[in-house]
Design a protein around this motif. Structure first.
Motif, PDB file in Angstrom:
ATOM      1  N   UNK A  10       0.906  -1.153  -0.002  1.00 52.70           N
ATOM      2  CA  UNK A  10      -0.041  -0.011  -0.064  1.00 52.70           C
ATOM      3  C   UNK A  10       0.978   1.247   0.077  1.00 52.70           C
ATOM      4  N   UNK A  11       1.911   1.261   0.894  1.00 58.16           N
ATOM      5  CA  UNK A  11       2.974   2.444   1.107  1.00 58.16           C
ATOM      6  C   UNK A  11       3.567   2.675  -0.485  1.00 58.16           C
ATOM      7  N   UNK A  12       3.903   1.581  -0.770  1.00 54.37           N
ATOM      8  CA  UNK A  12       4.922   1.700  -2.290  1.00 54.37           C
ATOM      9  C   UNK A  12       3.668   2.340  -3.355  1.00 54.37           C
ATOM     10  N   UNK A  13       2.762   1.993  -3.305  1.00 52.96           N
ATOM     11  CA  UNK A  13       1.584   2.459  -4.424  1.00 52.96           C
ATOM     12  C   UNK A  13       1.321   3.887  -4.052  1.00 52.96           C
ATOM     13  N   UNK A  14       1.239   4.164  -2.593  1.00 59.71           N
ATOM     14  CA  UNK A  14       1.051   5.628  -2.447  1.00 59.71           C
ATOM     15  C   UNK A  14       2.100   6.492  -2.780  1.00 59.71           C
ATOM     16  N   UNK A  15       3.379   6.106  -2.739  1.00 60.02           N
ATOM     17  CA  UNK A  15       4.766   6.613  -2.851  1.00 60.02           C
ATOM     18  C   UNK A  15       4.633   6.960  -4.738  1.00 60.02           C
ATOM     19  N   UNK A  54      -1.600  10.650  -6.273  1.00 58.36           N
ATOM     20  CA  UNK A  54      -3.054  11.398  -6.742  1.00 58.36           C
ATOM     21  C   UNK A  54      -4.019  10.231  -5.840  1.00 58.36           C
ATOM     22  N   UNK A  55      -3.724   9.147  -5.569  1.00 59.96           N
ATOM     23  CA  UNK A  55      -4.586   8.011  -5.089  1.00 59.96           C
ATOM     24  C   UNK A  55      -4.294   7.643  -3.563  1.00 59.96           C
ATOM     25  N   UNK A  56      -3.206   8.497  -3.077  1.00 62.95           N
ATOM     26  CA  UNK A  56      -2.754   8.199  -1.646  1.00 62.95           C
ATOM     27  C   UNK A  56      -3.567   8.076  -0.564  1.00 62.95           C
ATOM     28  N   UNK A  57      -4.657   9.266  -0.764  1.00 65.10           N
ATOM     29  CA  UNK A  57      -5.716   9.150   0.393  1.00 65.10           C
ATOM     30  C   UNK A  57      -6.720   8.179   0.122  1.00 65.10           C
ATOM     31  N   UNK A  58      -7.195   7.987  -1.083  1.00 69.34           N
ATOM     32  CA  UNK A  58      -7.998   7.111  -1.166  1.00 69.34           C
ATOM     33  C   UNK A  58      -7.573   5.548  -0.858  1.00 69.34           C
ATOM     34  N   UNK A  59      -6.334   5.332  -1.259  1.00 77.25           N
ATOM     35  CA  UNK A  59      -5.651   4.319  -0.974  1.00 77.25           C
ATOM     36  C   UNK A  59      -5.758   3.769   0.705  1.00 77.25           C
ATOM     37  N   UNK A  60      -5.470   5.070   1.290  1.00 76.65           N
ATOM     38  CA  UNK A  60      -5.403   4.815   2.772  1.00 76.65           C
ATOM     39  C   UNK A  60      -6.887   4.442   3.386  1.00 76.65           C
ATOM     40  N   UNK A  61      -7.929   4.667   2.555  1.00 74.01           N
ATOM     41  CA  UNK A  61      -9.199   4.331   3.059  1.00 74.01           C
ATOM     42  C   UNK A  61      -9.499   2.891   2.635  1.00 74.01           C
ATOM     43  N   UNK A  62      -8.804   2.331   1.934  1.00 79.65           N
ATOM     44  CA  UNK A  62      -9.139   1.242   1.118  1.00 79.65           C
ATOM     45  C   UNK A  62      -8.846  -0.014   1.686  1.00 79.65           C
ATOM     46  N   UNK A  63      -9.640  -1.244   1.671  1.00 76.98           N
ATOM     47  CA  UNK A  63      -9.636  -2.484   2.107  1.00 76.98           C
ATOM     48  C   UNK A  63      -8.711  -3.352   1.230  1.00 76.98           C
TER      49      UNK A  63
END
Lengths: 78, 152
Positions: free
Chosen positions: A31-36, A40-49
């Motif tokens: 998840x963290x690698x994707x966010x990095x 643009x989708x970091x916030x949405x990824x943080x809320x994703x299951x």
């Protein structure tokens, strides 16, 4: 490692992407690698299951290069 | 006891669903149903042409079934019926039919209420409203989660 995305994540990026990942890492590390890679989708990824093999995958679950990880943004029916 | 949980890719006919539920409910004393419609206007007042419901190839159907079965186990009902649209639903058309039948009315009222509270927050769909002003994703509100959590 194959990543499947849905909803606003898929709209912003793509439905399926490939991610270079170490031999063994955790769901949270993915998840963290994707966010990095995709701020643009970091916030949405943080809320994703996260889901692996059709089951909810906790942050600490180990995953490898051959795995498929799905990220599901908040869901809503009705 | 019967539980029906369906994912419907084409137009949903509430009259047909009610007829099926009524047929199953012979011997019961109550049927309560809820029909959710695609609103023609967003919360912000923009015109909405359609609601698009994206779904997951396996988890969406599983989630609807889990909610319907949990409902049947939680309340003293004889029949539970949930039919949920996926794909593009034009404004004004049905999104969901949720119904329950029971011997006495209270159980059926509670079951229908429970079904919708769970579907709003736990059914695996990603919804967006589409209109002239563009497209907007719709996610559950804090009130929606509170409604679900009151069932314990």
């Amino acid at each position: 490692m194959r990543i499947l995305l849905y909803g606003r994540l898929a709209e912003a990026l793509d439905r399926q992407i490939e991610l270079d990942a170490p031999a063994a890492c955790s769901v949270d590390a993915v998840r963290q690698r994707l966010q990095a890679n995709h701020p643009a989708i970091a916030a949405a990824l943080a809320r994703s299951r996260a889901v692996v093999g059709g089951a909810a995958a906790p942050d600490g679950q180990a995953v490898g290069p051959g795995d498929t990880i799905e990220f599901l943004p908040p869901v809503s029916g009705g | 006891m019967s539980v029906v949980a369906q994912l419907e890719a084409h137009a949903l006919d509430p009259q047909l669903e009610l007829a099926e539920l009524t047929e199953q409910a012979r011997g019961d004393g109550a049927i309560v149903t809820f029909i959710g419609l695609a609103r023609p206007e967003s919360k912000g007042g923009d015109a909405v042409d359609a609601l698009v419901l994206e779904h997951h190839p396996t988890l969406t159907r599983q989630s609807i079934e889990e909610i319907a079965v949990a409902c049947a186990e939680k309340f003293d009902v004889s029949h539970v019926r949930v039919v949920h649209r996926c794909g593009t639903v034009p404004a004004g058309e049905p999104i969901v039919f949720a119904g329950a039948a029971s011997l006495h009315r209270r159980a059926a009222f509670n079951a229908a209420d429970y079904l919708m509270d769970r579907l709003k927050t736990d059914a695996v769909f990603w919804k967006r409203e589409v209109g002239d002003s563009g497209s907007a994703w719709i996610e559950p509100t804090e009130a929606d989660y509170a409604d679900r959590d009151r069932w314990g």
